[in-house]
Design an enzyme around this catalytic site. Structure first.
Site, PDB file in Angstrom:
ATOM      1  N   ASP A 221       2.018  -4.886  46.730  1.00  0.00           N
ATOM      2  CA  ASP A 221       2.280  -5.909  45.716  1.00  0.00           C
ATOM      3  C   ASP A 221       0.949  -6.224  45.023  1.00  0.00           C
ATOM      4  OD1 ASP A 221       3.240  -8.391  44.389  1.00  0.00           O
ATOM      5  OD2 ASP A 221       5.016  -8.059  45.618  1.00  0.00           O
ATOM      6  N   HIS A 244       0.135  -3.874  42.572  1.00  0.00           N
ATOM      7  CA  HIS A 244       0.690  -4.387  41.316  1.00  0.00           C
ATOM      8  C   HIS A 244      -0.392  -5.032  40.453  1.00  0.00           C
ATOM      9  CE1 HIS A 244       5.033  -4.602  43.162  1.00  0.00           C
ATOM     10  NE2 HIS A 244       4.483  -3.413  43.243  1.00  0.00           N
TER      11      HIS A 244
END
Ligand SMILES: *[C@@H]1O[C@H](CO)[C@@H](O)[C@H](O)[C@H]1NC(C)=O
Ligand SMILES: *[C@@H]1O[C@H](CO)[C@@H](O)[C@H](O)[C@H]1NC(C)=O
Ligand SMILES: *[C@@H]1O[C@H](CO)[C@@H](O)[C@H](O)[C@H]1NC(C)=O
Length: 408
Positions: A221, A244
């Protein structure tokens, strides 16, 4: 700075220099967790021993106390280290602190709370065994999902450092900093696979004066995420990927979120990440402001969305996309951003209809499209970026939906 603060800064500096040179033993009181019953055999649960070692260190009057986790693999079901402590605490990890397999519904796995003057040091590892729990994460489908535990949680921590250690396969976030002030995270390593759900590298919220330096983060993430109430944060020389990207947000999901102010991301590299530099806010009525934000000297290496402001962000089911975000984004600089974009929209700005962004400035943006055919290379020049700023100003004055990207 009053004399206490001055004294504290001096102490922390001194402490770090000593710790770095490995000459601190003489001055420290040592609390080896094996003396409290911990067994580094990779099987026995050392939760109680490690907490007892901490309690003794924490209660030792004055000076500094060093809790030592030596070489070996110490299984810890969960550990909560509650201050305040009578002196300074070093938590020195040489070996591996390993979680239990499977899902656990605690908020945090190893939690440090209410400590002023904490150093987490060493080149040991926190292994969250996330691979045994990720299948139980249903947060994408269930907005009321129960979070799995964060590996290292710092709550109400002040004047502290985390250096050298690494975090492997957290069940949820790797490191979370809440309600804290003045923490430096330096030279840490964070590793989890690209598909590990919600495994943010370092998440900050409601905290001030936080520095994240010289660290390498590969995870599933956001590498770094800065939520509500993040104030005066520096992210410097961080390499991210996979992951991310480096994010501000998400913001505007919960009531009464505090503003985000004074974020600097400098000299970072995003390598093979889905997003690069991102600000994300939920479509909701939560009003707040994110401002005074600078992204400078950042290299993108095959990043899908190098620069993205997404004010219709929604990571679970149940968002009303007809609503618009009430988070005001303003006073943001993107400077000296270069490298390659995996998608053709290297800069993607989707601001709120109700609170359009303003003072979003770009300078010296040089992103090449590195798409699969290798032919359609596109370069975004600075003039387009100035155009973006002008366009935002125009959209703001006309109050139109400002949803566009540079390629249009
Ligand atoms: C950046 O961080 C890396 C470790 O990730 C370190 O080796 C390097 O010296 C740092 N560079 C600067 C300019 O501080
Ligand atoms: C903007 O952020 C910087 C860096 O965190 C801080 O020093 C400055 O006071 C902030 N400015 C405003 C107007 O809040
Ligand atoms: C961005 O540019 C505008 C127009 O030139 C200017 O008014 C504004 O102060 C700039 N913002 C920042 C953060 O410098």
């Amino acid at each position: 700075m009053d004399s206490r603060q001055l004294c504290m800064s001096f102490f922390i500096f001194f402490f770090l220099v000593l710790a770095k040179e490995g000459r601190a033993q003489g001055a420290d009181r040592i609390f080896d967790i094996r003396k409290f019953g911990a067994i580094g055999d990779g099987k026995s649960d050392s939760s109680k021993a490690i907490q007892d070692a901490f309690a003794s260190a924490c209660n030792a009057a004055g000076g500094r106390s060093r809790i030592v986790v030596p070489l070996g693999t110490f299984v810890v079901k969960s550990a909560v280290f509650n201050g305040p402590c009578k002196g300074w605490i070093e938590f020195s990890v040489g070996g591996i602190i390993k979680a239990l397999a499977g899902p656990v519904n605690d908020d945090g796995w190893v939690v440090f709370r209410h400590i002023d003057g904490l150093a987490i040091t060493g080149n040991g590892k926190f292994d969250g065994l996330g691979q045994s729990a990720w299948n139980f994460n249903n947060c994408k489908k269930n907005p009321n999902c129960r979070d799995l535990p964060t590996s290292i949680q710092l709550e109400f921590i002040e004047n502290s450092v985390v250096s050298g250690i690494s975090s492997l396969n957290s069940k949820y976030f790797h490191i979370k900093i809440l309600q804290s002030n003045s923490i430096t995270i330096d030279g840490v390593g964070i590793t989890a696979p690209e598909n590990s759900p919600n495994a943010d590298g370092i998440h900050i919220s409601n905290s001030q004066n936080i520095r994240i330096l010289n660290s390498i983060i590969s995870t599933g993430d956001d590498c770094v995420s800065m939520g509500a109430g993040s104030t005066n944060i520096l992210v410097y020389n961080v390499t991210c990927g996979p992951g991310h990207g480096i994010s501000i947000g998400s913001l505007g999901k919960y009531d009464n979120e505090a503003d985000v102010n004074g974020i600097t991301v400098d000299k970072c590299t995003l390598s093979g990440t889905s997003n690069g530099l991102r600000i994300k806010t939920w479509p909701s009525d939560v009003q707040m402001t994110a401002y005074n934000i600078t992204f400078n000297d950042v290299v993108m290496d095959n990043t899908y969305n190098p620069i993205i402001i997404d004010q219709q962000y929604c990571s679970s089911k149940g968002c009303d996309q007809s609503r618009s975000s009430s988070v005001q984004i303003k006073d943001v600089w993107f400077k000296n951003i270069r490298g390659t974009s995996k998608s053709q929209s290297a800069v993607n700005i989707q601001c709120s209809r109700r609170f359009p962004c303003y003072d979003i400035n770009f300078s010296n943006i040089n992103l090449l499209y590195g798409g699969p055919d290798g032919k359609t290379k596109k370069e975004l020049e600075e003039k387009f970026c100035v155009g973006v700023m002008a366009l935002i100003e125009k959209l703001k004055s006309q109050s139109l939906p400002n949803n566009f990207n540079l390629e249009n």
